[in-house]
Design a protein around this motif. Sequence first.
Motif, PDB file in Angstrom:
ATOM      1  N   THR A   2      27.995 -10.688 -18.470  1.00 40.00           N
ATOM      2  CA  THR A   2      28.621  -9.585 -17.454  1.00 40.00           C
ATOM      3  C   THR A   2      28.901  -8.186 -18.027  1.00 40.00           C
ATOM      4  O   THR A   2      29.474  -8.191 -19.101  1.00 40.00           O
ATOM      5  N   ARG A   4      30.885  -4.826 -17.988  1.00 39.33           N
ATOM      6  CA  ARG A   4      32.230  -4.243 -17.046  1.00 39.33           C
ATOM      7  C   ARG A   4      32.375  -2.755 -17.023  1.00 39.33           C
ATOM      8  O   ARG A   4      32.338  -2.394 -18.408  1.00 39.33           O
ATOM      9  N   ARG A  22      27.360   1.931  -7.613  1.00 34.56           N
ATOM     10  CA  ARG A  22      26.992   0.615  -7.087  1.00 34.56           C
ATOM     11  C   ARG A  22      25.606   0.611  -6.948  1.00 34.56           C
ATOM     12  O   ARG A  22      24.852  -0.576  -6.973  1.00 34.56           O
ATOM     13  N   ASP A  29      24.051  -7.861 -13.358  1.00 32.29           N
ATOM     14  CA  ASP A  29      25.372  -8.587 -13.486  1.00 32.29           C
ATOM     15  C   ASP A  29      26.586  -7.746 -13.996  1.00 32.29           C
ATOM     16  O   ASP A  29      26.669  -7.530 -15.122  1.00 32.29           O
ATOM     17  N   THR A  30      27.045  -6.986 -13.249  1.00 36.41           N
ATOM     18  CA  THR A  30      28.202  -6.033 -13.369  1.00 36.41           C
ATOM     19  C   THR A  30      29.211  -6.060 -12.677  1.00 36.41           C
ATOM     20  O   THR A  30      28.987  -6.246 -11.333  1.00 36.41           O
ATOM     21  N   GLU A  31      30.350  -5.950 -13.011  1.00 38.82           N
ATOM     22  CA  GLU A  31      31.820  -5.997 -12.350  1.00 38.82           C
ATOM     23  C   GLU A  31      32.376  -4.522 -12.631  1.00 38.82           C
ATOM     24  O   GLU A  31      32.320  -4.113 -13.737  1.00 38.82           O
ATOM     25  N   THR A  33      35.175  -2.214 -11.737  1.00 37.37           N
ATOM     26  CA  THR A  33      36.549  -1.867 -11.230  1.00 37.37           C
ATOM     27  C   THR A  33      36.819  -0.472 -11.016  1.00 37.37           C
ATOM     28  O   THR A  33      36.470   0.342 -11.839  1.00 37.37           O
ATOM     29  N   ARG A 132      35.760  -3.869  -7.460  1.00 40.09           N
ATOM     30  CA  ARG A 132      37.459  -4.059  -7.331  1.00 40.09           C
ATOM     31  C   ARG A 132      38.129  -2.897  -7.249  1.00 40.09           C
ATOM     32  O   ARG A 132      38.004  -2.060  -8.409  1.00 40.09           O
TER      33      ARG A 132
END
Length: 333
Positions: A2, A4, A22, A29-31, A33, A132
């Motif tokens: 992932t 980040r 976004r 597969d990226t988060e 925040t 997030r």
Amino acid sequence: MTQRITILAGGMGGARFCLGVRHLLMGSDTEITVVGNTGDDIWVHGLRVCPDLDSIMYTLGGGISSERGWGREAETFHAKEELAAYGVEPTWFGLGDRDIATHLVRTTSLNAGYSLSDVTEALCHRWQPGVRLIPMSDDRAETHVIVDDPDAGDAEQPLRVAIHFQEWWIRHRASLPAHGFSIVGIEDARPAPGVIDAIAGADTVILSPSNPVVSIGTILAVPGIRDALHATTAPIVGLSPIIGGAPVRGMADACLAAIGVPTTAAGVAEHYGARSAGGILDAWLVDTVDASATAEIEGLGIACAAVPLLMTSPDATARMAAEALRLAGPRVR
Ligand code: GDP
Ligand code: CA
């Protein structure tokens, strides 16, 4: 593995940028925040209002007014009119009827003892921003502006007073000369849960093209956040909100003038400073019209590239985000 990405963001500029990030990373597969500025927060008519968090939430959730750029689409202002009819201040704050529901939920939850982080997460259940979103701090720390007392009349040496940022920005349209900013409560503010980890554990940290003083500057003022930026092994890249010597929207020039920073892409880069010299930037993107400033910025020890930086569409903004990630390079582990 992932990827980040952690973005520090203000309101409208930050929100639009996050939309582009976004858009770019959708399906990967990226988060993502987003650490949001809460220095603009204010109590209005008994309601807790968080303008920058809401701009991000509404923009990414598809509920923002595209016409105004803030607040809800299809908004009405009946409650605001009724309050004005009672003569209760502030009459200058744009409180929309739909928007009020958000502030009611937030205020009720805060009064019940939940933290701003908890409340923000709960509000995001409805809006599904796809990132997030966390406030910079759960503690109250509100930006105030030092001005000559607007009620002093023609006094030769008017007293200096501190007014809430929103009063300066909205009521006075940033036209009262600012002598400086004071973030009331910042000394005791702690980073919200997850903020430091999001910086330390990121593969890339991005400073959105937000107001360098009252959006990004406020986040950096939370004790511990600047240190976390110094310490992270993630590269830190910023995008200039200043193009051709002026802010793209809004009155960031008035904020920069108040702290003695030139309203130029290079001026803001120098203000943030190179990480190698105790600042926070490894890389900085300027607009193509500011291409001549790249050498000066590189001279500060900050990698720099000139690319189109107008967020005219999610596609255009996604290209900006891609350039930022490219210039930042891989994380040094
Ligand atoms: P606010 O909290 O609503 O004032 O929003 P931010 O602090 O997040 O962003 C405000 C900044 O965004 C302003 O200084 C603008 O110059 C900048 N901005 C707005 N639109 C654009 C754009 O299309 N491109 C760039 N580079 N900056 C922009
Ligand atoms: Ca703001």
